[in-house]
Motif scaffolding. Structure first.
Motif, PDB file in Angstrom:
ATOM      1  N   THR A   1       0.699  -1.059   0.159  1.00 49.20           N
ATOM      2  CA  THR A   1       0.122   0.080  -0.093  1.00 49.20           C
ATOM      3  C   THR A   1       0.898   1.248  -0.186  1.00 49.20           C
ATOM      4  OG1 THR A   1      -1.777  -1.139   1.187  1.00 49.20           O
ATOM      5  CG2 THR A   1      -1.682   1.231   1.100  1.00 49.20           C
ATOM      6  N   ILE A   2       1.902   1.308   0.980  1.00 45.05           N
ATOM      7  CA  ILE A   2       2.757   2.458   0.767  1.00 45.05           C
ATOM      8  C   ILE A   2       3.561   2.724  -0.419  1.00 45.05           C
ATOM      9  CG2 ILE A   2       4.850   3.364   1.837  1.00 45.05           C
ATOM     10  CD1 ILE A   2       4.102   1.977   4.378  1.00 45.05           C
ATOM     11  N   VAL A   3       3.976   1.539  -1.111  1.00 44.63           N
ATOM     12  CA  VAL A   3       4.635   1.610  -2.447  1.00 44.63           C
ATOM     13  C   VAL A   3       3.619   2.257  -3.371  1.00 44.63           C
ATOM     14  CG1 VAL A   3       5.751   0.585  -4.479  1.00 44.63           C
ATOM     15  CG2 VAL A   3       6.323   0.062  -1.840  1.00 44.63           C
ATOM     16  N   SER A   4       2.522   1.739  -3.451  1.00 40.80           N
ATOM     17  CA  SER A   4       1.408   2.192  -4.304  1.00 40.80           C
ATOM     18  C   SER A   4       1.025   3.540  -4.225  1.00 40.80           C
ATOM     19  CB  SER A   4       0.381   1.186  -4.444  1.00 40.80           C
ATOM     20  OG  SER A   4       0.651  -0.169  -4.522  1.00 40.80           O
TER      21      SER A   4
ATOM     22  N   SER B   1       2.644   5.993  -3.074  1.00 47.40           N
ATOM     23  CA  SER B   1       3.793   6.687  -3.500  1.00 47.40           C
ATOM     24  C   SER B   1       3.871   6.884  -4.823  1.00 47.40           C
ATOM     25  CB  SER B   1       5.276   6.073  -3.298  1.00 47.40           C
ATOM     26  OG  SER B   1       5.290   5.883  -1.508  1.00 47.40           O
ATOM     27  N   LEU B   2       3.497   5.576  -5.635  1.00 43.35           N
ATOM     28  CA  LEU B   2       3.581   5.925  -7.197  1.00 43.35           C
ATOM     29  C   LEU B   2       2.328   6.765  -7.452  1.00 43.35           C
ATOM     30  CD1 LEU B   2       4.066   2.243  -8.235  1.00 43.35           C
ATOM     31  CD2 LEU B   2       5.305   3.829  -8.449  1.00 43.35           C
ATOM     32  N   ALA B   3       1.114   6.893  -6.812  1.00 42.39           N
ATOM     33  CA  ALA B   3       0.042   7.532  -7.169  1.00 42.39           C
ATOM     34  C   ALA B   3       0.377   9.022  -6.772  1.00 42.39           C
ATOM     35  CB  ALA B   3      -1.023   7.090  -6.099  1.00 42.39           C
ATOM     36  N   LEU B   4       1.253   9.337  -5.931  1.00 44.57           N
ATOM     37  CA  LEU B   4       1.696  10.719  -5.659  1.00 44.57           C
ATOM     38  C   LEU B   4       2.555  11.110  -6.610  1.00 44.57           C
ATOM     39  CD1 LEU B   4       2.035  10.603  -1.632  1.00 44.57           C
ATOM     40  CD2 LEU B   4       0.275  11.655  -2.936  1.00 44.57           C
ATOM     41  N   LEU B   5       3.241  10.204  -7.434  1.00 46.61           N
ATOM     42  CA  LEU B   5       4.050  10.753  -8.198  1.00 46.61           C
ATOM     43  C   LEU B   5       3.250  11.088  -9.554  1.00 46.61           C
ATOM     44  CD1 LEU B   5       7.107   8.080  -7.817  1.00 46.61           C
ATOM     45  CD2 LEU B   5       7.190  10.614  -7.509  1.00 46.61           C
ATOM     46  N   GLY B   6       2.365  10.166  -9.641  1.00 44.58           N
ATOM     47  CA  GLY B   6       1.560  10.599 -10.919  1.00 44.58           C
ATOM     48  C   GLY B   6       0.726  11.910 -10.618  1.00 44.58           C
ATOM     49  N   ALA B   7       0.523  12.258  -9.454  1.00 43.79           N
ATOM     50  CA  ALA B   7      -0.138  13.460  -9.146  1.00 43.79           C
ATOM     51  C   ALA B   7       0.616  14.673  -9.180  1.00 43.79           C
ATOM     52  CB  ALA B   7      -0.909  13.395  -7.936  1.00 43.79           C
ATOM     53  N   SER B   8       1.943  14.456  -8.905  1.00 50.94           N
ATOM     54  CA  SER B   8       3.156  15.525  -9.149  1.00 50.94           C
ATOM     55  C   SER B   8       3.399  15.708 -10.616  1.00 50.94           C
ATOM     56  CB  SER B   8       4.267  15.134  -8.460  1.00 50.94           C
ATOM     57  OG  SER B   8       5.216  15.781  -8.596  1.00 50.94           O
ATOM     58  N   ASP B   9       3.238  14.477 -11.225  1.00 51.44           N
ATOM     59  CA  ASP B   9       3.415  14.801 -12.784  1.00 51.44           C
ATOM     60  C   ASP B   9       2.324  15.704 -13.476  1.00 51.44           C
ATOM     61  OD1 ASP B   9       5.769  13.357 -12.770  1.00 51.44           O
ATOM     62  OD2 ASP B   9       4.731  11.482 -13.279  1.00 51.44           O
ATOM     63  N   MET B  10       0.997  15.301 -12.757  1.00 47.92           N
ATOM     64  CA  MET B  10       0.189  16.271 -13.504  1.00 47.92           C
ATOM     65  C   MET B  10       0.275  17.686 -13.097  1.00 47.92           C
ATOM     66  SD  MET B  10      -3.218  13.741 -12.849  1.00 47.92           S
ATOM     67  CE  MET B  10      -4.507  14.891 -13.429  1.00 47.92           C
ATOM     68  N   ILE B  11       0.470  18.090 -11.862  1.00 50.97           N
ATOM     69  CA  ILE B  11       0.534  19.187 -11.293  1.00 50.97           C
ATOM     70  C   ILE B  11       1.964  19.991 -12.028  1.00 50.97           C
ATOM     71  CG2 ILE B  11       1.038  20.840  -9.168  1.00 50.97           C
ATOM     72  CD1 ILE B  11      -0.345  18.460  -7.604  1.00 50.97           C
ATOM     73  N   GLN B  12       3.008  19.468 -12.227  1.00 52.36           N
ATOM     74  CA  GLN B  12       4.000  19.990 -12.694  1.00 52.36           C
ATOM     75  C   GLN B  12       4.182  19.804 -14.013  1.00 52.36           C
ATOM     76  OE1 GLN B  12       7.568  18.540 -10.342  1.00 52.36           O
ATOM     77  NE2 GLN B  12       6.759  19.127  -8.473  1.00 52.36           N
ATOM     78  N   GLY B  13       3.216  19.243 -14.834  1.00 56.40           N
ATOM     79  CA  GLY B  13       3.148  18.808 -16.165  1.00 56.40           C
ATOM     80  C   GLY B  13       3.456  20.620 -17.136  1.00 56.40           C
ATOM     81  N   SER B  14       3.542  20.418 -18.179  1.00 58.42           N
ATOM     82  CA  SER B  14       3.456  21.538 -18.997  1.00 58.42           C
ATOM     83  C   SER B  14       2.269  21.979 -19.518  1.00 58.42           C
ATOM     84  CB  SER B  14       4.522  21.419 -20.255  1.00 58.42           C
ATOM     85  OG  SER B  14       4.054  20.139 -21.101  1.00 58.42           O
TER      86      SER B  14
ATOM     87  N   MET C   1      -1.629   7.760 -11.480  1.00 64.47           N
ATOM     88  CA  MET C   1      -2.397   7.493 -10.160  1.00 64.47           C
ATOM     89  C   MET C   1      -3.335   6.604 -10.458  1.00 64.47           C
ATOM     90  SD  MET C   1      -3.483  11.611  -9.750  1.00 64.47           S
ATOM     91  CE  MET C   1      -4.658  11.129  -8.571  1.00 64.47           C
ATOM     92  N   ILE C   2      -4.035   6.209 -11.429  1.00 60.99           N
ATOM     93  CA  ILE C   2      -5.160   5.157 -11.309  1.00 60.99           C
ATOM     94  C   ILE C   2      -4.208   3.787 -10.946  1.00 60.99           C
ATOM     95  CG2 ILE C   2      -6.395   3.676 -12.701  1.00 60.99           C
ATOM     96  CD1 ILE C   2      -7.161   6.367 -14.408  1.00 60.99           C
ATOM     97  N   PHE C   3      -2.781   3.630 -11.642  1.00 62.25           N
ATOM     98  CA  PHE C   3      -2.092   2.457 -11.496  1.00 62.25           C
ATOM     99  C   PHE C   3      -1.692   2.388  -9.842  1.00 62.25           C
ATOM    100  CE2 PHE C   3       2.350   1.499 -10.915  1.00 62.25           C
ATOM    101  CZ  PHE C   3       1.981  -0.052 -11.155  1.00 62.25           C
ATOM    102  N   GLY C   4      -1.327   3.468  -9.573  1.00 62.06           N
ATOM    103  CA  GLY C   4      -0.920   3.331  -8.057  1.00 62.06           C
ATOM    104  C   GLY C   4      -2.006   3.012  -7.074  1.00 62.06           C
ATOM    105  N   MET C   5      -3.303   3.604  -7.293  1.00 61.41           N
ATOM    106  CA  MET C   5      -4.434   2.961  -6.533  1.00 61.41           C
ATOM    107  C   MET C   5      -4.892   1.710  -6.716  1.00 61.41           C
ATOM    108  SD  MET C   5      -4.558   6.061  -4.866  1.00 61.41           S
ATOM    109  CE  MET C   5      -6.248   5.497  -3.895  1.00 61.41           C
ATOM    110  N   SER C   6      -4.824   1.137  -7.988  1.00 59.56           N
ATOM    111  CA  SER C   6      -5.318  -0.059  -8.098  1.00 59.56           C
ATOM    112  C   SER C   6      -4.407  -1.056  -7.501  1.00 59.56           C
ATOM    113  CB  SER C   6      -5.304  -0.309  -9.696  1.00 59.56           C
ATOM    114  OG  SER C   6      -5.433  -1.672 -10.008  1.00 59.56           O
TER     115      SER C   6
END
Length: 231
Positions: free
Chosen positions: A156-159, A161-174, A187-192
């Motif tokens: 759960t912790i690893v997943s 963390s992946l979801a947060l990375l996805g959220a970070s990419d969305m926020i910091q994206g171009s 994000m979907i992959f991390g939550m799943s």
């Protein structure tokens, strides 16, 4: 009479319970295959979820194999105790047809040696020694029982963390659609993955934990029978 018969087949009843549980689990998997396919296969974008779930399954099945082996061993111990009692009732040699390596045979040999030496027989000390010897053989099973639920927390912790990375990419994206889509997919992959690893660990822990308790109950039952026979 019925109670004695059920006691004679104590370990067989536990093994039948295990078979029924896995048949029910197979039926649930078949019934909810589409949902499980979505969670465990379709939404897994990389090998992280498969690696964590595979590790949980490997640990569970290794522990289960040892558990089943112990149950079959205790079934042989139960049969030896019954044969020992039958020999005594029939005024035969108590060790006739009894495996010399079983618990009741070793206890009988110990008592006979102590009796020959006119030594004091301390039944409490013998019972404590037997219980300690049997309990020391459960180290791996205790490890599996304690670690299984922690593997779900780790997944759960690893997943997440992946979801947060996805959220970070969305926020910091171009702001491009491809960046938003990639971040949303992560994000979907991390939550799943968090859901799948938690489900796997909880189910494995519940099943293994129940039969681990049944193993300790079987161990206590056999030791109590030996004490009853040899008291």
């Amino acid at each position: 009479m019925a109670n004695a018969k059920s006691q004679h087949h104590y370990t067989r009843i536990v093994l039948l319970q295990m078979l029924v549980v896995f048949l029910l689990l197979a039926c649930v998997i078949f019934w909810q295959w589409e949902v499980l396919h979505q969670i465990y296969l379709k939404n897994q974008l990389n090998a992280v979820g498969w690696a964590i779930n595979g590790g949980i399954a490997l640990l569970f099945f290794c522990g289960l194999a040892v558990l089943i082996g112990r149950f079959f061993e205790y079934r042989g111990q139960e049969a030896s105790i019954s044969r020992f009692l039958s020999n005594i009732r029939n005024n035969d040699d108590p060790m006739l047809g009894v495996d010399r390596r079983c618990m009741v045979a070793e206890r009988y040999q110990t008592l006979r040696d102590l009796n020959r030496r006119r030594a004091n027989i301390n039944q409490s000390a013998l019972a404590a020694t037997l219980l300690a010897a049997e309990s020391s053989r459960n180290s791996f099973l205790k490890f599996v029982h304690n670690v299984l639920i922690l593997t779900g927390v780790f997944g759960t912790i690893v997943s997440l963390s992946l979801a947060l990375l996805g959220a970070s990419d969305m926020i910091q994206g171009s702001g491009q659609a491809s960046d938003q889509t990639s971040g949303l997919g992560t994000m979907i992959f991390g939550m799943s993955t968090a859901l799948s690893t938690t489900m796997t660990a909880i189910m494995a822990y519940l099943i293994f934990g129940y039969f681990y308790i049944k193993l300790t109950d079987t161990q206590t039952y056999l030791i109590s029978r030996i004490e009853e026979v040899t008291a």
